[in-house]
Write an enzyme that holds these catalytic residues in place. Structure first.
Site, mmCIF file in Angstrom:
data_model
loop_
_atom_site.group_PDB
_atom_site.id
_atom_site.type_symbol
_atom_site.label_atom_id
_atom_site.label_comp_id
_atom_site.label_asym_id
_atom_site.label_seq_id
_atom_site.Cartn_x
_atom_site.Cartn_y
_atom_site.Cartn_z
ATOM 1 N N SER A 1 -14.653 5.236 1.292
ATOM 2 C CA SER A 1 -14.916 4.343 0.161
ATOM 3 C C SER A 1 -14.960 2.923 0.703
ATOM 4 C CB SER A 1 -13.777 4.476 -0.866
ATOM 5 O OG SER A 1 -13.749 3.394 -1.776
ATOM 6 N N TYR B 1 -4.756 4.791 -3.037
ATOM 7 C CA TYR B 1 -6.138 5.201 -2.767
ATOM 8 C C TYR B 1 -6.685 4.456 -1.554
ATOM 9 C CZ TYR B 1 -11.115 6.047 -3.826
ATOM 10 O OH TYR B 1 -12.454 6.404 -3.770
#
Length: 272
Positions: free
Chosen positions: A151, A164
């Protein structure tokens, strides 16, 4: 991709489904793995067995073969067994798209231990388990490629998702180490780093409210107006196929000497 086989985790929908379909459209057979159920600490709607069957139908409609398995990437033994069985049925394994992942939110100092641990277990350890299960099959074929889905959070810090961000940064470290360890076997390892992608993981009240805390139930359009500020290009998010196309390139012979690379597919978000 003719005669090749790709393993895709998180294949029931979103980026994983797009990867399975794009590889199939280019001639690959597919091993499609997904939990197809809820994960504790995650409030976004989970994929379902019906979602995975939709993926299977889309692949079969291209004329390619597909083997599906409902497996939790946190269960290394079950995952390895499923990959071995599918590779045996399809004649081997050439590529890996390690895409299964979850999302949740919370300030770094307010996250509870279980939320933190579950995030790392799925988004980092699950990627390692996937690579570990697949690597012997790629080595047996004489080479191949792994594409780990990270990401923009693997390349920069994001507020409200420290767990995350930590997991996605960990994926980059795993990718770089695997690239070195597997290079003698002609297995290339790279990662892709999307900005927001138009999937169920962002199109929900939890994520929308993070971008529009002034609204109780932001609409898609209200969310888009806020999300566009993340990117250099004037778009709020990219499509799953954009990430799938990047993975397809990294797996292809055109990328035969590309390894240990973190490739943003981010509309300029990381450089903004």
């Amino acid at each position: 991709m003719n005669g090749r086989v790709v393993l895709v985790t998180g294949a029931a929908r979103g980026i994983g489904r797009a990867q399975a379909l794009r590889f199939a459209q280019e001639g690959a057979d597919v091993v499609a793995v997904d939990l197809c159920g809820p994960v504790g600490t995650v409030v976004t709607p989970p994929a379902s067995p019906e979602d995975l069957e939709v993926t299977a139908k889309l692949v079969r409609d291209t004329g390619r073969r597909i083997v599906t398995a409902q497996v939790d990437v946190r269960d290394g033994t079950a995952l390895a067994d499923a990959v071995t069985a599918a590779a045996g049925e399809l004649g081997g394994l050439d590529f890996v798209c390690a895409t299964a992942g979850i999302t949740s939110s919370g300030a770094a100092l307010e996250l509870d231990t279980q939320t933190w641990q579950t995030m790392l277990d799925v988004n980092l350890t699950g990627v390692w388990q996937t690579c570990k299960a697949a690597a012997p099959h790629l080595i047996e074929r004489g080479g191949g490629a792994m594409i780990l889905t990270s990401s923009i959070a693997g390349l920069r810090g994001l507020v409200g998702v420290a767990h995350y961000t930590a997991a996605k940064h960990g994926v980059v470290g795993l990718m770089r180490s695997l690239a070195k360890e597997l290079a003698p076997h002609r297995v290339r390892v790279n990662s892709v780093h999307p900005t927001n992608v138009d999937t169920d993981m962002i199109q929900n009240d939890m994520v929308r409210r993070a971008f529009r805390p002034d609204l109780e139930h932001p609409t898609r359009e209200e969310f888009a107006a806020a999300a566009v500020t993340m990117n250099m290009l004037p778009i709020p998010w990219i499509e799953p196929v954009d990430v799938a196309n990047a993975a397809l390139f990294l797996a292809s012979d055109e990328a035969r000497y590309i390894t240990a690379v973190a490739l943003p597919v981010d509309a300029g978000s990381v450089s903004r």
